[in-house]
Design a protein around this motif. Structure first.
Motif, PDB file in Angstrom:
ATOM      1  N   ALA A 134       0.821  -1.324  -0.076  1.00 14.69           N
ATOM      2  CA  ALA A 134       0.020   0.146   0.063  1.00 14.69           C
ATOM      3  C   ALA A 134       0.941   1.171   0.058  1.00 14.69           C
ATOM      4  CB  ALA A 134      -0.851   0.212   1.196  1.00 14.69           C
ATOM      5  N   ILE A 135       0.250   2.151  -0.499  1.00 14.34           N
ATOM      6  CA  ILE A 135       1.286   3.637  -0.594  1.00 14.34           C
ATOM      7  C   ILE A 135       0.627   4.464   0.259  1.00 14.34           C
ATOM      8  CG2 ILE A 135       2.085   5.418  -1.940  1.00 14.34           C
ATOM      9  CD1 ILE A 135       1.804   3.356  -4.485  1.00 14.34           C
ATOM     10  N   TYR A 136       1.599   5.102   1.143  1.00 17.48           N
ATOM     11  CA  TYR A 136       1.178   6.258   2.078  1.00 17.48           C
ATOM     12  C   TYR A 136       2.014   7.408   2.245  1.00 17.48           C
ATOM     13  CZ  TYR A 136      -1.863   2.283   4.218  1.00 17.48           C
ATOM     14  OH  TYR A 136      -2.679   1.367   4.272  1.00 17.48           O
ATOM     15  N   ALA A 137       1.653   8.366   2.548  1.00 19.92           N
ATOM     16  CA  ALA A 137       2.631   9.541   2.579  1.00 19.92           C
ATOM     17  C   ALA A 137       3.566   9.304   3.938  1.00 19.92           C
ATOM     18  CB  ALA A 137       1.763  10.682   2.842  1.00 19.92           C
ATOM     19  N   ASP A 138       4.769   9.646   3.998  1.00 17.45           N
ATOM     20  CA  ASP A 138       5.721   9.605   5.217  1.00 17.45           C
ATOM     21  C   ASP A 138       5.103   9.893   6.324  1.00 17.45           C
ATOM     22  OD1 ASP A 138       7.649   8.598   3.826  1.00 17.45           O
ATOM     23  OD2 ASP A 138       8.960  10.282   3.516  1.00 17.45           O
ATOM     24  N   SER A 139       4.174  11.136   6.298  1.00 16.88           N
ATOM     25  CA  SER A 139       3.564  11.580   7.451  1.00 16.88           C
ATOM     26  C   SER A 139       2.547  10.577   8.183  1.00 16.88           C
ATOM     27  CB  SER A 139       2.646  12.856   7.314  1.00 16.88           C
ATOM     28  OG  SER A 139       1.349  12.582   6.374  1.00 16.88           O
ATOM     29  N   ALA A 140       2.086   9.565   7.374  1.00 18.83           N
ATOM     30  CA  ALA A 140       1.366   8.571   7.813  1.00 18.83           C
ATOM     31  C   ALA A 140       1.787   7.680   9.017  1.00 18.83           C
ATOM     32  CB  ALA A 140       0.660   7.511   6.869  1.00 18.83           C
ATOM     33  N   LEU A 141       3.305   7.384   9.007  1.00 19.74           N
ATOM     34  CA  LEU A 141       4.121   6.628   9.734  1.00 19.74           C
ATOM     35  C   LEU A 141       4.076   6.975  11.301  1.00 19.74           C
ATOM     36  CD1 LEU A 141       7.125   5.681   7.784  1.00 19.74           C
ATOM     37  CD2 LEU A 141       5.483   4.282   8.088  1.00 19.74           C
ATOM     38  N   LEU A 142       3.183   6.515  12.214  1.00 19.22           N
ATOM     39  CA  LEU A 142       3.024   6.952  13.612  1.00 19.22           C
ATOM     40  C   LEU A 142       3.582   5.874  14.351  1.00 19.22           C
ATOM     41  CD1 LEU A 142      -0.786   8.096  13.236  1.00 19.22           C
ATOM     42  CD2 LEU A 142       1.439   9.439  12.989  1.00 19.22           C
ATOM     43  N   ASN A 143       4.081   6.393  15.642  1.00 17.17           N
ATOM     44  CA  ASN A 143       4.500   5.486  16.886  1.00 17.17           C
ATOM     45  C   ASN A 143       5.558   4.459  16.387  1.00 17.17           C
ATOM     46  OD1 ASN A 143       2.626   6.752  18.252  1.00 17.17           O
ATOM     47  ND2 ASN A 143       0.950   5.491  17.813  1.00 17.17           N
ATOM     48  N   GLN A 144       6.412   4.874  15.643  1.00 20.86           N
ATOM     49  CA  GLN A 144       7.484   4.141  15.421  1.00 20.86           C
ATOM     50  C   GLN A 144       8.471   3.864  16.681  1.00 20.86           C
ATOM     51  OE1 GLN A 144       9.779   4.856  11.970  1.00 20.86           O
ATOM     52  NE2 GLN A 144      11.635   4.142  12.419  1.00 20.86           N
ATOM     53  N   LYS A 145       8.686   2.610  16.905  1.00 21.16           N
ATOM     54  CA  LYS A 145       9.616   2.281  18.059  1.00 21.16           C
ATOM     55  C   LYS A 145      11.086   1.657  17.622  1.00 21.16           C
ATOM     56  CE  LYS A 145       5.876   1.598  21.381  1.00 21.16           C
ATOM     57  NZ  LYS A 145       5.281   0.410  22.069  1.00 21.16           N
ATOM     58  N   GLY A 146      11.985   2.121  18.013  1.00 19.96           N
ATOM     59  CA  GLY A 146      13.095   1.720  17.686  1.00 19.96           C
ATOM     60  C   GLY A 146      13.660   2.120  16.503  1.00 19.96           C
ATOM     61  N   THR A 197      14.718  -6.999  15.222  1.00 22.91           N
ATOM     62  CA  THR A 197      14.525  -8.140  16.136  1.00 22.91           C
ATOM     63  C   THR A 197      14.167  -9.214  15.286  1.00 22.91           C
ATOM     64  OG1 THR A 197      13.674  -6.589  17.921  1.00 22.91           O
ATOM     65  CG2 THR A 197      13.137  -8.846  17.929  1.00 22.91           C
ATOM     66  N   CYS A 198      12.922  -9.086  14.330  1.00 18.88           N
ATOM     67  CA  CYS A 198      12.490 -10.388  13.608  1.00 18.88           C
ATOM     68  C   CYS A 198      12.852 -10.416  12.159  1.00 18.88           C
ATOM     69  CB  CYS A 198      10.870 -10.658  13.838  1.00 18.88           C
ATOM     70  SG  CYS A 198       9.905  -9.162  12.904  1.00 18.88           S
ATOM     71  N   GLY A 199      13.366  -9.295  11.617  1.00 17.50           N
ATOM     72  CA  GLY A 199      13.606  -9.162  10.233  1.00 17.50           C
ATOM     73  C   GLY A 199      12.500  -9.144   9.184  1.00 17.50           C
ATOM     74  N   SER A 200      11.440  -8.655   9.567  1.00 16.67           N
ATOM     75  CA  SER A 200      10.328  -8.319   8.826  1.00 16.67           C
ATOM     76  C   SER A 200      10.348  -7.097   8.329  1.00 16.67           C
ATOM     77  CB  SER A 200       8.852  -8.461   9.475  1.00 16.67           C
ATOM     78  OG  SER A 200       8.545  -9.842  10.028  1.00 16.67           O
ATOM     79  N   VAL A 201       9.981  -6.993   6.827  1.00 10.23           N
ATOM     80  CA  VAL A 201      10.019  -5.718   6.256  1.00 10.23           C
ATOM     81  C   VAL A 201       8.800  -4.892   6.878  1.00 10.23           C
ATOM     82  CG1 VAL A 201       9.577  -4.500   4.103  1.00 10.23           C
ATOM     83  CG2 VAL A 201      10.777  -6.484   4.140  1.00 10.23           C
ATOM     84  N   VAL A 202       9.160  -3.599   7.212  1.00  2.00           N
ATOM     85  CA  VAL A 202       8.064  -2.605   7.994  1.00  2.00           C
ATOM     86  C   VAL A 202       7.508  -1.878   6.869  1.00  2.00           C
ATOM     87  CG1 VAL A 202       7.794  -1.404   9.958  1.00  2.00           C
ATOM     88  CG2 VAL A 202       9.331  -3.070  10.107  1.00  2.00           C
ATOM     89  N   PHE A 203       8.593  -1.084   6.157  1.00  7.21           N
ATOM     90  CA  PHE A 203       7.892  -0.333   5.176  1.00  7.21           C
ATOM     91  C   PHE A 203       8.937  -0.112   4.219  1.00  7.21           C
ATOM     92  CE2 PHE A 203      10.022   2.352   8.264  1.00  7.21           C
ATOM     93  CZ  PHE A 203      10.959   3.337   7.647  1.00  7.21           C
ATOM     94  N   MET A 204       8.808   0.692   2.970  1.00  4.97           N
ATOM     95  CA  MET A 204       9.715   0.889   1.804  1.00  4.97           C
ATOM     96  C   MET A 204       9.527   2.279   1.318  1.00  4.97           C
ATOM     97  SD  MET A 204       9.126  -2.576  -0.554  1.00  4.97           S
ATOM     98  CE  MET A 204       8.724  -3.995  -0.164  1.00  4.97           C
ATOM     99  N   ARG A 205      10.912   2.718   0.732  1.00  3.49           N
ATOM    100  CA  ARG A 205      10.569   3.854  -0.042  1.00  3.49           C
ATOM    101  C   ARG A 205      11.097   3.733  -1.216  1.00  3.49           C
ATOM    102  NH1 ARG A 205      12.480   6.793   5.474  1.00  3.49           N
ATOM    103  NH2 ARG A 205      10.452   7.655   5.847  1.00  3.49           N
ATOM    104  N   ALA A 206      10.585   4.313  -2.224  1.00  2.25           N
ATOM    105  CA  ALA A 206      11.331   4.455  -3.687  1.00  2.25           C
ATOM    106  C   ALA A 206      11.232   5.790  -4.094  1.00  2.25           C
ATOM    107  CB  ALA A 206      10.411   3.754  -4.494  1.00  2.25           C
TER     108      ALA A 206
END
Length: 58
Positions: free
Chosen positions: A15-27, A49-58
């Motif tokens: 899904a595509i979201y604006a950078d401002s949509a990222l909230l409560n990022q820990k670590g 910790t787990c290696g899961s992709v959380v978000f991407m930027r292009a």
């Protein structure tokens, strides 16, 4: 296939979201960037910790 290394499959949902949509990022996520021959890049950020992709930027 680079995506298969990331998702374990040839397919994934995104899904595509604006950078401002990222909230409560820990670590602090780790990232790596892939650049193609035209100079376009894709940067994947993943959980240290787990290696899961959380978000991407292009």
């Amino acid at each position: 296939m680079p995506y298969r290394r990331c998702t374990g499959s040839a397919f994934s949902y995104r899904a595509i979201y604006a950078d401002s949509a990222l909230l409560n990022q820990k670590g602090e996520p780790r990232s790596w960037r892939r650049t193609d021959s035209s100079g376009q890049w894709l940067e994947q950020h993943f959980c240290t910790t787990c290696g899961s992709v959380v978000f991407m930027r292009a």
